[in-house]
Design a protein around this motif. Structure first.
Motif, PDB file in Angstrom:
ATOM      1  N   GLY A 183     -19.834 -12.551 -52.565  1.00  0.00           N
ATOM      2  CA  GLY A 183     -20.293 -12.533 -51.189  1.00  0.00           C
ATOM      3  C   GLY A 183     -20.414 -13.880 -50.518  1.00  0.00           C
ATOM      4  N   LEU A 184     -19.953 -14.952 -51.174  1.00  0.00           N
ATOM      5  CA  LEU A 184     -20.112 -16.291 -50.613  1.00  0.00           C
ATOM      6  C   LEU A 184     -18.795 -16.817 -50.058  1.00  0.00           C
ATOM      7  CD1 LEU A 184     -22.537 -18.029 -53.131  1.00  0.00           C
ATOM      8  CD2 LEU A 184     -23.041 -16.580 -51.157  1.00  0.00           C
ATOM      9  N   ASP A 185     -18.909 -17.672 -49.042  1.00  0.00           N
ATOM     10  CA  ASP A 185     -17.721 -18.249 -48.432  1.00  0.00           C
ATOM     11  C   ASP A 185     -17.444 -19.644 -48.988  1.00  0.00           C
ATOM     12  OD1 ASP A 185     -19.446 -20.033 -47.129  1.00  0.00           O
ATOM     13  OD2 ASP A 185     -19.386 -18.944 -45.220  1.00  0.00           O
ATOM     14  N   HIS A 186     -16.526 -20.319 -48.339  1.00  0.00           N
ATOM     15  CA  HIS A 186     -16.062 -21.640 -48.787  1.00  0.00           C
ATOM     16  C   HIS A 186     -17.213 -22.635 -48.909  1.00  0.00           C
ATOM     17  CE1 HIS A 186     -12.894 -24.634 -49.287  1.00  0.00           C
ATOM     18  NE2 HIS A 186     -13.385 -25.365 -48.308  1.00  0.00           N
ATOM     19  N   SER A 187     -18.033 -22.708 -47.894  1.00  0.00           N
ATOM     20  CA  SER A 187     -19.114 -23.690 -47.867  1.00  0.00           C
ATOM     21  C   SER A 187     -20.306 -23.270 -48.720  1.00  0.00           C
ATOM     22  CB  SER A 187     -19.560 -23.931 -46.424  1.00  0.00           C
ATOM     23  OG  SER A 187     -20.549 -24.927 -46.358  1.00  0.00           O
ATOM     24  N   GLN A 188     -20.663 -21.998 -48.670  1.00  0.00           N
ATOM     25  CA  GLN A 188     -21.836 -21.519 -49.412  1.00  0.00           C
ATOM     26  C   GLN A 188     -21.702 -21.711 -50.912  1.00  0.00           C
ATOM     27  OE1 GLN A 188     -21.619 -17.549 -47.907  1.00  0.00           O
ATOM     28  NE2 GLN A 188     -23.158 -17.872 -46.310  1.00  0.00           N
ATOM     29  N   THR A 189     -20.475 -21.694 -51.403  1.00  0.00           N
ATOM     30  CA  THR A 189     -20.235 -21.796 -52.842  1.00  0.00           C
ATOM     31  C   THR A 189     -20.648 -23.150 -53.406  1.00  0.00           C
ATOM     32  OG1 THR A 189     -18.433 -20.204 -52.749  1.00  0.00           O
ATOM     33  CG2 THR A 189     -18.400 -21.735 -54.598  1.00  0.00           C
ATOM     34  N   VAL A 190     -20.620 -24.188 -52.572  1.00  0.00           N
ATOM     35  CA  VAL A 190     -20.895 -25.542 -53.061  1.00  0.00           C
ATOM     36  C   VAL A 190     -22.244 -25.607 -53.752  1.00  0.00           C
ATOM     37  CG1 VAL A 190     -21.161 -27.964 -52.404  1.00  0.00           C
ATOM     38  CG2 VAL A 190     -19.420 -26.557 -51.278  1.00  0.00           C
ATOM     39  N   ASN A 191     -23.311 -25.313 -53.044  1.00  0.00           N
ATOM     40  CA  ASN A 191     -24.639 -25.417 -53.633  1.00  0.00           C
ATOM     41  C   ASN A 191     -24.974 -24.253 -54.556  1.00  0.00           C
ATOM     42  OD1 ASN A 191     -25.954 -27.928 -52.661  1.00  0.00           O
ATOM     43  ND2 ASN A 191     -25.419 -27.074 -50.658  1.00  0.00           N
ATOM     44  N   VAL A 206     -15.747 -31.212 -61.934  1.00  0.00           N
ATOM     45  CA  VAL A 206     -16.392 -30.077 -61.282  1.00  0.00           C
ATOM     46  C   VAL A 206     -15.810 -29.955 -59.882  1.00  0.00           C
ATOM     47  CG1 VAL A 206     -18.556 -29.168 -60.355  1.00  0.00           C
ATOM     48  CG2 VAL A 206     -18.533 -30.279 -62.597  1.00  0.00           C
ATOM     49  N   ALA A 207     -15.216 -28.813 -59.573  1.00  0.00           N
ATOM     50  CA  ALA A 207     -14.548 -28.650 -58.286  1.00  0.00           C
ATOM     51  C   ALA A 207     -14.823 -27.269 -57.709  1.00  0.00           C
ATOM     52  CB  ALA A 207     -13.042 -28.855 -58.443  1.00  0.00           C
ATOM     53  N   THR A 208     -15.003 -27.218 -56.395  1.00  0.00           N
ATOM     54  CA  THR A 208     -15.159 -25.939 -55.695  1.00  0.00           C
ATOM     55  C   THR A 208     -14.142 -25.873 -54.557  1.00  0.00           C
ATOM     56  OG1 THR A 208     -16.887 -26.871 -54.257  1.00  0.00           O
ATOM     57  CG2 THR A 208     -17.609 -25.720 -56.240  1.00  0.00           C
ATOM     58  N   GLY A 209     -13.675 -24.655 -54.271  1.00  0.00           N
ATOM     59  CA  GLY A 209     -12.743 -24.455 -53.162  1.00  0.00           C
ATOM     60  C   GLY A 209     -11.461 -25.238 -53.300  1.00  0.00           C
ATOM     61  N   VAL A 210     -10.847 -25.220 -54.481  1.00  0.00           N
ATOM     62  CA  VAL A 210      -9.714 -26.107 -54.784  1.00  0.00           C
ATOM     63  C   VAL A 210      -8.403 -25.561 -54.206  1.00  0.00           C
ATOM     64  CG1 VAL A 210      -8.463 -27.299 -56.600  1.00  0.00           C
ATOM     65  CG2 VAL A 210     -10.868 -26.701 -56.933  1.00  0.00           C
ATOM     66  N   PRO A 211      -7.694 -26.343 -53.384  1.00  0.00           N
ATOM     67  CA  PRO A 211      -6.393 -25.895 -52.880  1.00  0.00           C
ATOM     68  C   PRO A 211      -5.305 -26.015 -53.943  1.00  0.00           C
ATOM     69  CG  PRO A 211      -6.883 -28.086 -52.034  1.00  0.00           C
ATOM     70  CD  PRO A 211      -8.111 -27.624 -52.784  1.00  0.00           C
ATOM     71  N   TYR A 212      -4.397 -25.069 -53.938  1.00  0.00           N
ATOM     72  CA  TYR A 212      -3.265 -25.068 -54.871  1.00  0.00           C
ATOM     73  C   TYR A 212      -2.149 -24.257 -54.236  1.00  0.00           C
ATOM     74  CZ  TYR A 212      -0.518 -24.107 -59.124  1.00  0.00           C
ATOM     75  OH  TYR A 212       0.496 -23.988 -60.051  1.00  0.00           O
ATOM     76  N   ILE A 213      -0.985 -24.862 -54.094  1.00  0.00           N
ATOM     77  CA  ILE A 213       0.131 -24.206 -53.414  1.00  0.00           C
ATOM     78  C   ILE A 213       1.388 -24.266 -54.278  1.00  0.00           C
ATOM     79  CG2 ILE A 213       1.774 -24.464 -51.498  1.00  0.00           C
ATOM     80  CD1 ILE A 213      -0.628 -23.089 -50.570  1.00  0.00           C
ATOM     81  N   THR A 214       2.016 -23.130 -54.440  1.00  0.00           N
ATOM     82  CA  THR A 214       3.369 -23.038 -54.991  1.00  0.00           C
ATOM     83  C   THR A 214       4.181 -22.209 -53.989  1.00  0.00           C
ATOM     84  OG1 THR A 214       2.969 -20.951 -56.170  1.00  0.00           O
ATOM     85  CG2 THR A 214       2.444 -23.016 -57.346  1.00  0.00           C
ATOM     86  N   PRO A 215       5.505 -22.254 -54.047  1.00  0.00           N
ATOM     87  CA  PRO A 215       6.286 -21.420 -53.112  1.00  0.00           C
ATOM     88  C   PRO A 215       5.893 -19.945 -53.157  1.00  0.00           C
ATOM     89  CG  PRO A 215       7.715 -23.019 -54.175  1.00  0.00           C
ATOM     90  CD  PRO A 215       6.379 -23.138 -54.846  1.00  0.00           C
ATOM     91  N   THR A 235     -15.481 -20.680 -57.104  1.00  0.00           N
ATOM     92  CA  THR A 235     -14.757 -20.016 -56.017  1.00  0.00           C
ATOM     93  C   THR A 235     -15.668 -19.021 -55.313  1.00  0.00           C
ATOM     94  OG1 THR A 235     -12.659 -20.190 -57.215  1.00  0.00           O
ATOM     95  CG2 THR A 235     -12.767 -18.562 -55.448  1.00  0.00           C
ATOM     96  N   GLY A 236     -15.664 -19.045 -53.994  1.00  0.00           N
ATOM     97  CA  GLY A 236     -16.401 -18.061 -53.222  1.00  0.00           C
ATOM     98  C   GLY A 236     -15.549 -16.820 -53.020  1.00  0.00           C
ATOM     99  N   GLU A 237     -16.129 -15.652 -53.274  1.00  0.00           N
ATOM    100  CA  GLU A 237     -15.396 -14.396 -53.156  1.00  0.00           C
ATOM    101  C   GLU A 237     -14.847 -14.193 -51.741  1.00  0.00           C
ATOM    102  OE1 GLU A 237     -16.247  -9.760 -54.438  1.00  0.00           O
ATOM    103  OE2 GLU A 237     -17.786 -10.845 -53.308  1.00  0.00           O
ATOM    104  N   LEU A 238     -15.569 -14.698 -50.730  1.00  0.00           N
ATOM    105  CA  LEU A 238     -15.178 -14.503 -49.338  1.00  0.00           C
ATOM    106  C   LEU A 238     -14.632 -15.783 -48.702  1.00  0.00           C
ATOM    107  CD1 LEU A 238     -18.123 -12.251 -48.089  1.00  0.00           C
ATOM    108  CD2 LEU A 238     -15.948 -11.579 -49.139  1.00  0.00           C
ATOM    109  N   ASP A 239     -14.073 -16.662 -49.511  1.00  0.00           N
ATOM    110  CA  ASP A 239     -13.515 -17.922 -49.003  1.00  0.00           C
ATOM    111  C   ASP A 239     -12.290 -17.634 -48.142  1.00  0.00           C
ATOM    112  OD1 ASP A 239     -12.448 -20.473 -48.603  1.00  0.00           O
ATOM    113  OD2 ASP A 239     -13.048 -21.166 -50.595  1.00  0.00           O
ATOM    114  N   ARG A 240     -12.351 -17.997 -46.869  1.00  0.00           N
ATOM    115  CA  ARG A 240     -11.206 -17.852 -45.973  1.00  0.00           C
ATOM    116  C   ARG A 240     -10.491 -19.180 -45.771  1.00  0.00           C
ATOM    117  NH1 ARG A 240     -12.353 -15.614 -40.386  1.00  0.00           N
ATOM    118  NH2 ARG A 240     -10.058 -15.521 -40.349  1.00  0.00           N
TER     119      ARG A 240
END
Length: 399
Positions: A363-371, A211-220, A330-335
Motif C-alpha cells: 500500500g505504499l508509494d515511491h516516497s512512503q517506502t523510504v522511511n 541499501v536502495a529504495t525505488g531503484v530504476p532498471y531498464i532493459t528493452p 519497493t513500494g507496492e503502489l510506486d508509480r
C-alpha cells in the motif's frame, strides 16, 4: 554508449581558475598536478545550519575532483556535503553512509548541498545518524558545478559518489573507511551503480553493503512492458509521473549530445514542458506535467526510444553481480518507478549471484517506502557491518 562534451582543461582545475564559476564555498585548497587525482579536495566550507541535519555535529560542503563520468577520462569538480554525528567520534572514526540523492533536477540551483533537506530525507538520514553514521552526500557531476548533469547516467553517478567518499576520508579525520552505500529513486540506481563500479574503480573503499529504495532498471523488454502498461493505465489518467523523469533524461542528453533533437522525442504538446525542465526543480516540473496533462500517450513521439537511445544506454549497470549484499525496498503502489522495473533488477541481480534481500511494502508509494524501510534496513545494516551473512530474499511478498 557515451558521447564526449566540451570539458575544461586540467590546467584550469589545478590552477583554481574554475573556482570562479562555482558557488561560494569558502576555503580553497591548492592541488598540484601531482596530487590531482580522483578524490582530491579543491575547497571546503562550513555548511549553513539550515542545510545540515537536526542535532548534527560538524557539517561542511566540499568540492573535489572526480573522473568525468560522461567521457570516462579527465577530471571535473563535484560538490558534496559531509555531516558528522554529534559528540566525539568512536575509536577508529564514524562509519559512513554514502548518500545518493533522488531526482532534484538538472539545474544547478537545485543541487542538494545548496538547499535544505526535504522533510522525508531529513527524517531518514537523521535515523542513519542516530545509528552512528556520518553522511557523505554527493551532488553528482554537473549539479552545482560546471557542465550539464547527465541525468541517470550510472557512471557519472558512481564516480561522483565514490570520489566524494575518497575526498571526505582524506579531509575529515573523524571518518572511518567503513561504508554503507544508501540511495533512493535516482539515488537507488546510483547506489547500485556505485557498488557495481567500485571493485574496479575504487577498490580502496571498504564497502559493506548497499541499501536502495525505488531503484530504476531498464532493459528493452522492460521498456516495452512499461509502455504497454502505461497505455492501459493511462486510460482516463490525468498525467503520468514518469514523464517528469523522461523530460529530465532528455535534458541531460541534450547537454552532451549535439545530435539530440527534442522534437524527435516529444510531441508539440510536451515540448514546452521539455524546455522548462532545464530550470525547474522536480516538484515544480511535476506540477507543470500535471497542469499540461502529459502522459506517454500524448507526449512521446513515435521515434522517442531511438532519440533517447544514448541516454537509455547510459542507464545500464556495468554488472549485476555486486561484491557485497544488496537491500532493495519497493513500494507496492510506486508509480514513479513501477514495481515491475524494480523486480526486474532483483531478478537480474539474483541470477548474477548478488546476495539480495528484497522487501515489498504493502500500500505504499515511491516516497512512503523510504522511511518505511528503516526497520528492515537496520537489521540488514547491522549484519553486513559486523560481517555476518544476511538472509537472501528474492521474491518478496507485501508486508
Amino acid at each position: 554508449m557515451h558521447f564526449s562534451r566540451p570539458a575544461r582543461t586540467m590546467a584550469c582545475l589545478v590552477a583554481g581558475v574554475c573556482l570562479a564559476s562555482l558557488p561560494s564555498i569558502g576555503h580553497a585548497a591548492s592541488p598540484t598536478p601531482e596530487s590531482s587525482r580522483p578524490g582530491t579536495l579543491m575547497a571546503s566550507a562550513s555548511l549553513p545550519a539550515a542545510f545540515s541535519l537536526p542535532n548534527a555535529g560538524r557539517a561542511m560542503r566540499i568540492t573535489y575532483l572526480s573522473t568525468n563520468g560522461v567521457t570516462g577520462s579527465g577530471l571535473v569538480p563535484v560538490t558534496a556535503e559531509v555531516i558528522l554525528p554529534p559528540g566525539k567520534a568512536p575509536k577508529g572514526g564514524w562509519p559512513i553512509v554514502a548518500w545518493a540523492h533522488g531526482t532534484v533536477v538538472v539545474a544547478d540551483h537545485c543541487a542538494p548541498s545548496a538547499n535544505p533537506w526535504t522533510d522525508r530525507n531529513r527524517r531518514y538520514l537523521s535515523v542513519w545518524m542516530q545509528r552512528g553514521f556520518a553522511v557523505v552526500g554527493t551532488d553528482y557531476q554537473g549539479l552545482g558545478t560546471p557542465g550539464v548533469h547527465a541525468y541517470l547516467d550510472t557512471r557519472v553517478e558512481a564516480y561522483s559518489l565514490l570520489d566524494g567518499v575518497r575526498a571526505a576520508l582524506s579531509t575529515v579525520p573523524e571518518l572511518r573507511n567503513k561504508v554503507m552505500i544508501v540511495g533512493q529513486s535516482q539515488g537507488g540506481g546510483a547506489a547500485f551503480a556505485s557498488a557495481a563500479f567500485a571493485p574496479a574503480y575504487a577498490p580502496d573503499i571498504d564497502i559493506r553493503g548497499t541499501v536502495a529504495t525505488g531503484v530504476p532498471y531498464i532493459t528493452p523488454e522492460l521498456l516495452r512492458q512499461l509502455m504497454t502498461a502505461s497505455a492501459t493505465r493511462q486510460q482516463g489518467a490525468t498525467f503520468d509521473p514518469l514523464m517528469v523523469y523522461t523530460l529530465y533524461l532528455a535534458q541531460g542528453l541534450a547537454g552532451y549530445d549535439p545530435a539530440f533533437r527534442p522534437e524527435d522525442a516529444f510531441t508539440a504538446k510536451a515540448l514546452p514542458a521539455y524546455q522548462a525542465a532545464g530550470d525547474l526543480c522536480v516538484y515544480q516540473l511535476t506540477d507543470r506535467v500535471k497542469d499540461a496533462g502529459l502522459t506517454f500517450g500524448n507526449s512521446l513521439a513515435p521515434n522517442f526510444a531511438k532519440a533517447l537511445a544514448p541516454a537509455l544506454a547510459a542507464m545500464a549497470y556495468p554488472t549485476m553481480k555486486l561484491a557485497q549484499p544488496l537491500f532493495i525496498g519497493t513500494g507496492e503502489l510506486d508509480r514513479d518507478v513501477p514495481p515491475s522495473l524494480q523486480f526486474g533488477l532483483v531478478k537480474a541481480a539474483c541470477a548474477a549471484g548478488t546476495t539480495v534481500q528484497a522487501h515489498l511494502y504493502k500500500g505504499l508509494d515511491h516516497s512512503q517506502t523510504v522511511n518505511a524501510s528503516l526497520p528492515d534496513s537496520a537489521a540488514f545494516t547491522q549484519a553486513v557491518m559486523e560481517g555476518r551473512p544476511v538472509t537472501p530474499q528474492f521474491t518478496p511478498t507485501p508486508q
